[in-house]
Scaffold this active site. Sequence first.
Site, short mmCIF file in Angstrom:
data_model
loop_
_atom_site.label_atom_id
_atom_site.label_comp_id
_atom_site.label_asym_id
_atom_site.label_seq_id
_atom_site.Cartn_x
_atom_site.Cartn_y
_atom_site.Cartn_z
N GLU A 1 4.21 -3.67 12.66
CA GLU A 1 3.22 -2.62 12.40
C GLU A 1 2.06 -3.32 11.70
O GLU A 1 2.14 -3.63 10.52
CB GLU A 1 3.87 -1.53 11.53
CG GLU A 1 3.18 -0.19 11.64
CD GLU A 1 2.16 0.01 10.54
OE1 GLU A 1 0.98 -0.34 10.77
OE2 GLU A 1 2.54 0.50 9.47
N CYS B 1 -3.36 1.50 6.84
CA CYS B 1 -3.63 0.94 8.18
C CYS B 1 -4.21 2.00 9.11
O CYS B 1 -4.77 1.66 10.14
CB CYS B 1 -2.36 0.41 8.81
SG CYS B 1 -1.60 -0.83 7.81
N GLU C 1 8.19 3.54 14.36
CA GLU C 1 8.92 3.89 13.13
C GLU C 1 8.94 5.40 12.99
O GLU C 1 7.99 6.08 13.37
CB GLU C 1 8.24 3.23 11.93
CG GLU C 1 8.27 1.72 12.04
CD GLU C 1 7.99 1.01 10.74
OE1 GLU C 1 6.95 1.29 10.11
OE2 GLU C 1 8.80 0.16 10.34
N ASN D 1 0.82 -1.24 0.00
CA ASN D 1 0.00 0.00 0.00
C ASN D 1 0.84 1.28 0.00
O ASN D 1 0.41 2.31 -0.50
CB ASN D 1 -1.03 -0.01 1.14
CG ASN D 1 -0.42 -0.05 2.51
OD1 ASN D 1 0.75 -0.39 2.67
ND2 ASN D 1 -1.20 0.29 3.53
C1 SIN Z 1 0.29 2.27 6.64
O1 SIN Z 1 -0.81 2.19 6.12
O2 SIN Z 1 0.81 1.28 7.18
C2 SIN Z 1 1.12 3.52 6.67
C3 SIN Z 1 0.36 4.74 6.54
C4 SIN Z 1 1.19 5.96 6.83
O3 SIN Z 1 2.41 5.92 6.97
O4 SIN Z 1 0.56 7.01 6.94
#
Ligand code: SIN
Length: 484
Positions: free
Chosen positions: A256, A290, A464, A157
């Site tokens: 994550e 996510c 992270e 993604n």
């Molecule tokens: C993710 O969907 O894991 C990362 C999204 C983000 O870094 O904003």
Amino acid sequence: MELKNKRLLQTETFIDNKFSKSTDKSAFEVTNPANGKVICTVANATEKDTYRAISAANKAFINWSTTSVLERSKLLRRWYELIVENKEDLAFILTTEQGKPLGEALGEINYAASFVEWFAEECKRTYGETIPSSNNAKRLKTIKQPIGVVAAITPWNFPTAMITRKVAPAIAAGCTVVLKPAEDTPLSALALAKLALEAGIPKGVLNILPTTNYKEIGEILTTHPDIAKVSFTGSTAVGRLLMRQSATTLKKLSLELGGNAPCIIFDDAEMDNAVKGAMATKYRNAGQTCVCANRILVQKSIYSKFMKKYAEAVEALKVGDGTKKNITIGPLINQEAIDKVNNLLKDATEKGAKILLGGGKHKAGKLFFQPTIITHCSSKMQLSKEEIFGPVSSIFIFETEEEAIEMANDTEYGLAAYFFSTNINRIIRVSEQLQYGIIGINDGIISTAEAPFGGIKQSGFGKEGSFYGIEEYQITKYICTGNL
Ligand code: SIN
């Protein structure tokens, strides 16, 4: 593929600074989700390639772990500059294999580059401590050292940013890396490798294994004794499996994992900002992040007013091939993603939810889904429990702040949560009571290189980005000098 810098289109494994075919010469097709066409074939890394990559990384660790922080910083800085110089091409590669609109892809490349820039600086500041000793004849201190060879497993993604968010701090800390990118999006990873090579990152420091043999290679990466650390972004189910596999050699882990973000709209919210923020968190990357708002909780007293404005904004989204002008919603990644969204909507409507907008496939093509709003949602529905990962806003109604907090926390996940309010007392109360690793207040976009990204509960652990991000790739060594 039309690129200004044609060298960026790499289609082979990257081990010890060499692009090469896989040991059994097999390859797999990478397709464009916007039209189903094959972009190219990519070498399909095997178990043998994985052992080669681990061995290269292990050998390189001896020198890389002892290079000066200034040297590491300079090389990372050069990598950052090359990413920025090539950002248009990198964005085009990203959109072609992943689908997100070009504007968003460009945003992701800048976001990805920002991690390289951040950790190029941060590696100069990983201080140890001097500890006052209870014994005058002793001197106590700690130092930070690189943990060793890192296995990074990244999702489709954010095919560029999720790589730099792991690889940049690992390399900055003095670790070497074996990376397995998602099989849907290997081209973005290999383009980054090409730029790392041009930046002068020494051989064996970064190794990349594009592959469809993810189970076998995932097992090697999580059980091999020479791998000290595994960093994974993906589903909770796979995270649990990798953790089980890593237990035999006690690897340090960063996981994550999935989310189920609530986005609460209180009656004292600034309405236009709430609409804008909810749109941003929900429809970014067609709902495939996510941290996307998975449940939008609206206070009853402002429900009609909010929904009218929100529906107008959702109706204005433009669905289509992300490389075309003005497109704001691209395709979903594959057929399983479409099936998942359809099944969640079916389950919800059977249990009483109502489709206000959209609700099915979009005419733009096989993998396009209509921006959708579904109202009258409840905790009985599957979409209240699992990630939708599609352009669907599920709307829940609440009456009181206590009810909103209870509903928001009613999930096994704990990655991100959002709320909109202008009441300072409420802002403090609610941000402290939400059980999540990341809280967005009056803002739908919370991710940035200098802040810690990571979840709690079944969304995993480890941070992270930020100064915490580099610690994930270090050990703290305590040194005691006695008999002074
Ligand atoms: C993710 O969907 O894991 C990362 C999204 C983000 O870094 O904003």
